[in-house]
Write a protein that holds these residues in place. Sequence first.
Motif, PDB file in Angstrom:
ATOM      1  N   HIS A 134     -19.407  26.016 -18.730  1.00 24.87           N
ATOM      2  CA  HIS A 134     -19.369  27.120 -17.771  1.00 24.87           C
ATOM      3  C   HIS A 134     -17.953  27.653 -17.562  1.00 24.87           C
ATOM      4  CE1 HIS A 134     -23.589  26.538 -16.875  1.00 24.87           C
ATOM      5  NE2 HIS A 134     -23.379  25.280 -16.580  1.00 24.87           N
ATOM      6  N   GLY A 135     -16.973  27.114 -18.299  1.00 19.91           N
ATOM      7  CA  GLY A 135     -15.599  27.589 -18.169  1.00 19.91           C
ATOM      8  C   GLY A 135     -14.638  26.451 -17.899  1.00 19.91           C
ATOM      9  N   ARG A 136     -13.350  26.790 -17.839  1.00 15.25           N
ATOM     10  CA  ARG A 136     -12.313  25.760 -17.770  1.00 15.25           C
ATOM     11  C   ARG A 136     -11.374  25.893 -16.574  1.00 15.25           C
ATOM     12  NH1 ARG A 136     -11.094  23.167 -22.773  1.00 15.25           N
ATOM     13  NH2 ARG A 136     -12.292  23.891 -24.543  1.00 15.25           N
ATOM     14  N   VAL A 184     -27.554  27.128 -14.894  1.00 15.25           N
ATOM     15  CA  VAL A 184     -28.062  26.673 -16.196  1.00 15.25           C
ATOM     16  C   VAL A 184     -27.899  27.772 -17.242  1.00 15.25           C
ATOM     17  CG1 VAL A 184     -30.467  27.409 -15.774  1.00 15.25           C
ATOM     18  CG2 VAL A 184     -30.021  25.483 -17.307  1.00 15.25           C
ATOM     19  N   GLU A 185     -27.593  27.370 -18.468  1.00 14.03           N
ATOM     20  CA  GLU A 185     -27.577  28.308 -19.597  1.00 14.03           C
ATOM     21  C   GLU A 185     -29.009  28.385 -20.159  1.00 14.03           C
ATOM     22  OE1 GLU A 185     -24.191  27.468 -22.509  1.00 14.03           O
ATOM     23  OE2 GLU A 185     -24.002  25.782 -21.149  1.00 14.03           O
ATOM     24  N   PRO A 186     -29.496  29.572 -20.489  1.00 12.42           N
ATOM     25  CA  PRO A 186     -30.833  29.679 -21.108  1.00 12.42           C
ATOM     26  C   PRO A 186     -30.907  28.905 -22.423  1.00 12.42           C
ATOM     27  CG  PRO A 186     -30.068  31.842 -20.416  1.00 12.42           C
ATOM     28  CD  PRO A 186     -28.896  30.897 -20.250  1.00 12.42           C
ATOM     29  N   GLY A 189     -24.843  27.094 -25.496  1.00 14.19           N
ATOM     30  CA  GLY A 189     -24.140  27.621 -26.661  1.00 14.19           C
ATOM     31  C   GLY A 189     -23.087  26.673 -27.220  1.00 14.19           C
ATOM     32  N   GLU A 190     -22.068  26.374 -26.401  1.00 18.55           N
ATOM     33  CA  GLU A 190     -20.950  25.546 -26.890  1.00 18.55           C
ATOM     34  C   GLU A 190     -21.426  24.161 -27.306  1.00 18.55           C
ATOM     35  OE1 GLU A 190     -18.832  28.647 -26.556  1.00 18.55           O
ATOM     36  OE2 GLU A 190     -17.707  26.859 -27.137  1.00 18.55           O
ATOM     37  N   ALA A 191     -22.471  23.680 -26.636  1.00 20.19           N
ATOM     38  CA  ALA A 191     -22.977  22.332 -26.920  1.00 20.19           C
ATOM     39  C   ALA A 191     -23.608  22.242 -28.307  1.00 20.19           C
ATOM     40  CB  ALA A 191     -23.982  21.925 -25.853  1.00 20.19           C
TER      41      ALA A 191
HETATM   42  C1  PLP Z   1     -17.691  30.963 -23.060  1.00 23.59           C
HETATM   43  C2  PLP Z   1     -18.544  30.571 -21.920  1.00 23.59           C
HETATM   44  C3  PLP Z   1     -18.041  30.520 -20.604  1.00 23.59           C
HETATM   45  C4  PLP Z   1     -16.583  30.731 -20.285  1.00 23.59           C
HETATM   46  O1  PLP Z   1     -16.160  32.008 -20.594  1.00 23.59           O
HETATM   47  P1  PLP Z   1     -14.584  32.364 -20.644  1.00 23.59           P
HETATM   48  O2  PLP Z   1     -14.579  33.843 -20.799  1.00 23.59           O
HETATM   49  O3  PLP Z   1     -14.006  31.615 -21.800  1.00 23.59           O
HETATM   50  O4  PLP Z   1     -14.007  31.914 -19.346  1.00 23.59           O
HETATM   51  C5  PLP Z   1     -18.932  30.234 -19.587  1.00 23.59           C
HETATM   52  N1  PLP Z   1     -20.229  30.000 -19.835  1.00 23.59           N
HETATM   53  C6  PLP Z   1     -20.743  30.035 -21.070  1.00 23.59           C
HETATM   54  C7  PLP Z   1     -22.197  29.789 -21.272  1.00 23.59           C
HETATM   55  C8  PLP Z   1     -19.913  30.312 -22.160  1.00 23.59           C
HETATM   56  O5  PLP Z   1     -20.418  30.317 -23.403  1.00 23.59           O
END
Ligand code: PLP
Length: 389
Positions: A134-136, A184-186, A189-191
């Motif tokens: 969800h971001g850093r 929640v992500e639908p 993605g990154e995972a």
């Molecule tokens: C990339 C991503 C983020 C973070 O986005 P940034 O623009 O890098 O801060 C948050 N949530 C999801 C699902 C992402 O893929």
Amino acid sequence: MKNKDFNNLWSKSLMSNYAVPSITLVKGKGSIVFDADGKKYIDMLGGIATNILGHSHPSVVAAVTKQIKTLSHVSNFYSHPKVIELAQILIGLTGDKDSRVFFAQSGAEVNEAAIKLSRKTGRTRIVATTGSFHGRTMGSLSLTGQSSKRTPFLPLLKNVKHVPFGDIKKAKRAINSRTAMVIVEPIMGEAGVIVPPADYLKQLREACTTHGALLVIDAVQTGMGRTGQWFGHEYSGIAPDAITVAKGLGAGLPLAALIAVGKSSQLFEPGDHGSTFGGNPVTTAASVAAIKWIEKNKILAKCKADYKYIYSSLHAVPGVREVRGAGLLIGISLDKENSYLVARKLQEKGVLVNAANPNTIRIAPALTIPRKELAMFVKMFKEVIADVH
Ligand SMILES: *Cc1c(COP(=O)(O)O)cnc(C)c1O
């Protein structure tokens, strides 16, 4: 200057939070990019799901050029036509005219905004999922469900509970009358492009409604048409309380939105939140142009067809365990933990992909990528897999 020269200068001038890139990209058109040595690549990653119309798309170039020549930035003390046009388009895409929009620049920022929105319910507890991204920034990192990214920066926000993604029983046990929001992500993605069970979002919606918690859909990666739907949760039939979008929203420019749906759109009051650049005329102009182009050219249907093509081309290839995802957000999981090697060999052949984890290749190209280039990707992927398997 060549790739090698840029690489040296990168190490000497940029912080070491990223791995030193092996190539420097200097120009692109559509889904084709060129590096500093003049080598050509098919861009199957699209700037990580950002360049929804590819590089230097004529409609985006025209919109940005016209806007920067007319009015560049006004702050939030003043309105301007494009921010209103885009907000109205986004409200229309949610299907609820009571929705309201807050603009920022990045995914992390709009997830931060969602945390603040949820605080306005008078509650502080949050439920998120293990493996999520969800971001850093400190708030959004508190939501991110990956210990490798969190541990160096503890302590983070208190009262965030992570439950296994896709496990509705565990989620229901964690959601109660003190829960401010569930995020929640639908599709994670990154995972590595992880798809939840078909009724997961619907059941989360029910649990949130029962306990009065906000359901926030993080559509930062799945959004803006990528999955063949505008945000990526629509297949489930649910109405979330808020949606965050970023990556693809600005068609390559930095733009993000928190879209509060229904009653939650009334939670923020004057002074509660802000962003200097949020809703900038140039980035919103790019977004409006891109969305109109996608609608006019029926790109959502194209994305669905592209998924079928990639799935049918690759799912039975020896060395491939599974092809999953939706639209043009696709994870190709491999039998062996050699995705980094596969990604490197593809790059040598002139194809840019991402190794999302040791056994998954992720692709998220421009939504406009022609079938001819997808076919080239399929061909090269098969060659590389045959080589390493
Ligand atoms: C990339 C991503 C983020 C973070 O986005 P940034 O623009 O890098 O801060 C948050 N949530 C999801 C699902 C992402 O893929």
